[in-house]
Design a protein around this motif. Structure first.
Motif, PDB file in Angstrom:
ATOM      1  N   HIS A 134      55.611 -22.824  90.667  1.00  0.00           N
ATOM      2  CA  HIS A 134      56.638 -22.827  91.718  1.00  0.00           C
ATOM      3  C   HIS A 134      57.971 -22.302  91.181  1.00  0.00           C
ATOM      4  CE1 HIS A 134      54.035 -25.201  94.319  1.00  0.00           C
ATOM      5  NE2 HIS A 134      53.810 -26.005  93.287  1.00  0.00           N
ATOM      6  N   TYR A 135      58.646 -21.561  92.042  1.00  0.00           N
ATOM      7  CA  TYR A 135      60.013 -21.160  91.720  1.00  0.00           C
ATOM      8  C   TYR A 135      60.931 -22.357  91.947  1.00  0.00           C
ATOM      9  CZ  TYR A 135      58.340 -16.394  91.604  1.00  0.00           C
ATOM     10  OH  TYR A 135      57.660 -15.251  91.280  1.00  0.00           O
ATOM     11  N   ILE A 136      61.952 -22.471  91.123  1.00  0.00           N
ATOM     12  CA  ILE A 136      62.883 -23.595  91.189  1.00  0.00           C
ATOM     13  C   ILE A 136      64.122 -23.142  91.957  1.00  0.00           C
ATOM     14  CG2 ILE A 136      64.242 -25.224  89.818  1.00  0.00           C
ATOM     15  CD1 ILE A 136      62.189 -24.616  87.506  1.00  0.00           C
ATOM     16  N   GLY A 137      64.317 -23.711  93.141  1.00  0.00           N
ATOM     17  CA  GLY A 137      65.394 -23.293  94.037  1.00  0.00           C
ATOM     18  C   GLY A 137      66.775 -23.328  93.394  1.00  0.00           C
ATOM     19  N   ASP A 138      67.111 -24.431  92.735  1.00  0.00           N
ATOM     20  CA  ASP A 138      68.433 -24.551  92.106  1.00  0.00           C
ATOM     21  C   ASP A 138      68.632 -23.488  91.022  1.00  0.00           C
ATOM     22  OD1 ASP A 138      68.988 -26.704  93.716  1.00  0.00           O
ATOM     23  OD2 ASP A 138      68.638 -28.220  92.161  1.00  0.00           O
ATOM     24  N   ALA A 139      67.586 -23.198  90.289  1.00  0.00           N
ATOM     25  CA  ALA A 139      67.672 -22.191  89.232  1.00  0.00           C
ATOM     26  C   ALA A 139      67.874 -20.802  89.835  1.00  0.00           C
ATOM     27  CB  ALA A 139      66.420 -22.217  88.366  1.00  0.00           C
ATOM     28  N   LEU A 140      67.178 -20.510  90.928  1.00  0.00           N
ATOM     29  CA  LEU A 140      67.357 -19.212  91.598  1.00  0.00           C
ATOM     30  C   LEU A 140      68.788 -19.065  92.110  1.00  0.00           C
ATOM     31  CD1 LEU A 140      63.987 -18.856  93.557  1.00  0.00           C
ATOM     32  CD2 LEU A 140      64.627 -17.794  91.387  1.00  0.00           C
ATOM     33  N   GLU A 141      69.356 -20.156  92.615  1.00  0.00           N
ATOM     34  CA  GLU A 141      70.757 -20.123  93.063  1.00  0.00           C
ATOM     35  C   GLU A 141      71.701 -19.868  91.888  1.00  0.00           C
ATOM     36  OE1 GLU A 141      71.885 -23.552  95.375  1.00  0.00           O
ATOM     37  OE2 GLU A 141      70.167 -23.297  96.730  1.00  0.00           O
ATOM     38  N   GLU A 142      71.396 -20.495  90.757  1.00  0.00           N
ATOM     39  CA  GLU A 142      72.197 -20.295  89.552  1.00  0.00           C
ATOM     40  C   GLU A 142      72.176 -18.832  89.100  1.00  0.00           C
ATOM     41  OE1 GLU A 142      72.656 -22.832  85.444  1.00  0.00           O
ATOM     42  OE2 GLU A 142      71.014 -23.391  86.794  1.00  0.00           O
ATOM     43  N   VAL A 143      70.982 -18.239  89.125  1.00  0.00           N
ATOM     44  CA  VAL A 143      70.847 -16.837  88.742  1.00  0.00           C
ATOM     45  C   VAL A 143      71.565 -15.945  89.749  1.00  0.00           C
ATOM     46  CG1 VAL A 143      69.230 -14.935  88.346  1.00  0.00           C
ATOM     47  CG2 VAL A 143      68.687 -17.223  87.494  1.00  0.00           C
ATOM     48  N   SER A 144      71.452 -16.260  91.034  1.00  0.00           N
ATOM     49  CA  SER A 144      72.130 -15.467  92.060  1.00  0.00           C
ATOM     50  C   SER A 144      73.640 -15.485  91.838  1.00  0.00           C
ATOM     51  CB  SER A 144      71.800 -15.993  93.462  1.00  0.00           C
ATOM     52  OG  SER A 144      70.429 -15.800  93.743  1.00  0.00           O
ATOM     53  N   TYR A 145      74.188 -16.646  91.503  1.00  0.00           N
ATOM     54  CA  TYR A 145      75.618 -16.717  91.219  1.00  0.00           C
ATOM     55  C   TYR A 145      75.955 -15.917  89.967  1.00  0.00           C
ATOM     56  CZ  TYR A 145      80.262 -18.286  90.091  1.00  0.00           C
ATOM     57  OH  TYR A 145      81.602 -18.294  89.778  1.00  0.00           O
ATOM     58  N   PHE A 146      75.132 -16.039  88.939  1.00  0.00           N
ATOM     59  CA  PHE A 146      75.367 -15.315  87.692  1.00  0.00           C
ATOM     60  C   PHE A 146      75.394 -13.805  87.935  1.00  0.00           C
ATOM     61  CE2 PHE A 146      73.974 -13.119  83.902  1.00  0.00           C
ATOM     62  CZ  PHE A 146      74.779 -13.672  82.923  1.00  0.00           C
ATOM     63  N   LEU A 147      74.503 -13.315  88.795  1.00  0.00           N
ATOM     64  CA  LEU A 147      74.397 -11.877  89.075  1.00  0.00           C
ATOM     65  C   LEU A 147      75.297 -11.435  90.229  1.00  0.00           C
ATOM     66  CD1 LEU A 147      70.526 -11.373  88.654  1.00  0.00           C
ATOM     67  CD2 LEU A 147      72.349 -10.779  87.037  1.00  0.00           C
ATOM     68  N   ARG A 148      76.260 -12.262  90.599  1.00  0.00           N
ATOM     69  CA  ARG A 148      77.167 -11.945  91.711  1.00  0.00           C
ATOM     70  C   ARG A 148      77.895 -10.632  91.468  1.00  0.00           C
ATOM     71  NH1 ARG A 148      79.367 -15.237  88.127  1.00  0.00           N
ATOM     72  NH2 ARG A 148      81.551 -15.041  87.498  1.00  0.00           N
ATOM     73  N   ASP A 149      78.474 -10.099  92.530  1.00  0.00           N
ATOM     74  CA  ASP A 149      79.319  -8.911  92.429  1.00  0.00           C
ATOM     75  C   ASP A 149      80.597  -9.339  91.714  1.00  0.00           C
ATOM     76  OD1 ASP A 149      81.159  -6.826  92.826  1.00  0.00           O
ATOM     77  OD2 ASP A 149      80.352  -6.342  94.807  1.00  0.00           O
ATOM     78  N   TYR A 150      80.750  -8.950  90.486  1.00  0.00           N
ATOM     79  CA  TYR A 150      81.885  -9.410  89.685  1.00  0.00           C
ATOM     80  C   TYR A 150      83.208  -8.796  90.151  1.00  0.00           C
ATOM     81  CZ  TYR A 150      81.686  -4.982  87.141  1.00  0.00           C
ATOM     82  OH  TYR A 150      81.704  -3.659  86.809  1.00  0.00           O
ATOM     83  N   HIS A 151      83.160  -7.777  90.996  1.00  0.00           N
ATOM     84  CA  HIS A 151      84.394  -7.182  91.518  1.00  0.00           C
ATOM     85  C   HIS A 151      85.083  -8.093  92.536  1.00  0.00           C
ATOM     86  CE1 HIS A 151      82.122  -3.574  90.179  1.00  0.00           C
ATOM     87  NE2 HIS A 151      83.313  -3.198  89.772  1.00  0.00           N
ATOM     88  N   ASN A 152      84.278  -8.854  93.302  1.00  0.00           N
ATOM     89  CA  ASN A 152      84.855  -9.681  94.373  1.00  0.00           C
ATOM     90  C   ASN A 152      84.231 -11.077  94.477  1.00  0.00           C
ATOM     91  OD1 ASN A 152      82.350  -9.239  95.561  1.00  0.00           O
ATOM     92  ND2 ASN A 152      83.103  -7.521  96.787  1.00  0.00           N
ATOM     93  N   ASP A 153      83.369 -11.429  93.543  1.00  0.00           N
ATOM     94  CA  ASP A 153      82.689 -12.729  93.483  1.00  0.00           C
ATOM     95  C   ASP A 153      81.760 -13.017  94.663  1.00  0.00           C
ATOM     96  OD1 ASP A 153      83.473 -13.536  90.977  1.00  0.00           O
ATOM     97  OD2 ASP A 153      85.263 -14.600  91.676  1.00  0.00           O
ATOM     98  N   GLN A 154      81.355 -11.998  95.416  1.00  0.00           N
ATOM     99  CA  GLN A 154      80.374 -12.214  96.476  1.00  0.00           C
ATOM    100  C   GLN A 154      79.001 -12.461  95.857  1.00  0.00           C
ATOM    101  OE1 GLN A 154      80.323  -9.316  99.636  1.00  0.00           O
ATOM    102  NE2 GLN A 154      82.553  -9.347  99.841  1.00  0.00           N
ATOM    103  N   VAL A 155      78.292 -13.413  96.450  1.00  0.00           N
ATOM    104  CA  VAL A 155      76.982 -13.825  95.941  1.00  0.00           C
ATOM    105  C   VAL A 155      75.913 -13.454  96.964  1.00  0.00           C
ATOM    106  CG1 VAL A 155      75.569 -15.806  95.211  1.00  0.00           C
ATOM    107  CG2 VAL A 155      78.015 -15.742  94.665  1.00  0.00           C
TER     108      VAL A 155
END
Length: 195
Positions: free
Chosen positions: A71-92
């Motif tokens: 199973h994929y871990i929802g909280d971990a996927l959210e963490e990765v999504s935030y980590f890979l955010r658009d660093y120019h404007n912090d959009q996730v």
């Protein structure tokens, strides 16, 4: 049996032995089987999937297990999504779990212990349009805008080596940018290119 190469393969604990046997099996499959068999073998040996990431622009680092016991871990996927955010404007934007699987499989093929250095993850439409104005290499309908693409490099590993490992998976898009020393991976159609 005093060959130092063989001594380095000695197994100190069951976890190391499992990783050694997994690597041996995958290496054998790479020699005798087509890429789809290699990819299936990588996935079938995995009970958990962990990635280590460092962001080139933000300086953030993350080590996360995003998949466990089927199973994929929802909280971990959210963490990765935030980590890979658009660093120019912090959009996730949510990241495609298949993209993380591609990274994981490339890591296994490379036998890498070092983190992936992220050059670019998610890009908002505004950021993508701005980058297009300044670079011919940015696609108008980039999969970066869907959380389905990532640009990576790894310390001590050439972009060519990363590209070759990614091509072995026979999955998604693989772009090779030797002059910028990075590789693009995405979960789109099977294709490859280089600048």
């Amino acid at each position: 049996m005093n060959d130092p190469k063989l001594e380095n393969l000695s197994v100190a604990n069951p976890l190391s032995r499992r990783h050694f046997l997994k690597g041996l099996a995958c290496g054998s499959l790479m020699v005798i089987g087509p890429p789809k068999i290699v990819h299936a073998a990588l996935s079938s040996f995995t009970t958990h999937k962990t990635l280590s990431l460092e962001h080139h622009h933000t300086g953030d680092s993350l080590k996360v297990t995003y998949y466990e016991h089927g199973h994929y871990i929802g909280d971990a996927l959210e963490e990765v999504s935030y980590f890979l955010r658009d660093y120019h404007n912090d959009q996730v934007h949510s990241v495609d779990a298949g993209l993380l699987d591609q990274l994981h499989d490339v890591k296994l093929l490379l036998g890498a212990k070092k983190p992936f250095h992220i050059v670019s993850g998610y890009r908002s439409p505004g950021t993508n349009a701005n980058l297009r104005r300044h670079s011919r290499g940015v696609a108008k309908h980039s999969l970066h805008m869907e959380g389905r693409a990532v640009d990576i490099r790894m310390e001590g590993v050439s972009a060519k080596t990363i590209r070759n490992a990614a091509l072995t998976l026979n999955k998604g898009g693989v772009g090779y940018y030797p002059s910028e020393n990075f590789v693009h991976l995405d979960t789109g159609e099977l294709r490859t290119w280089h600048s």
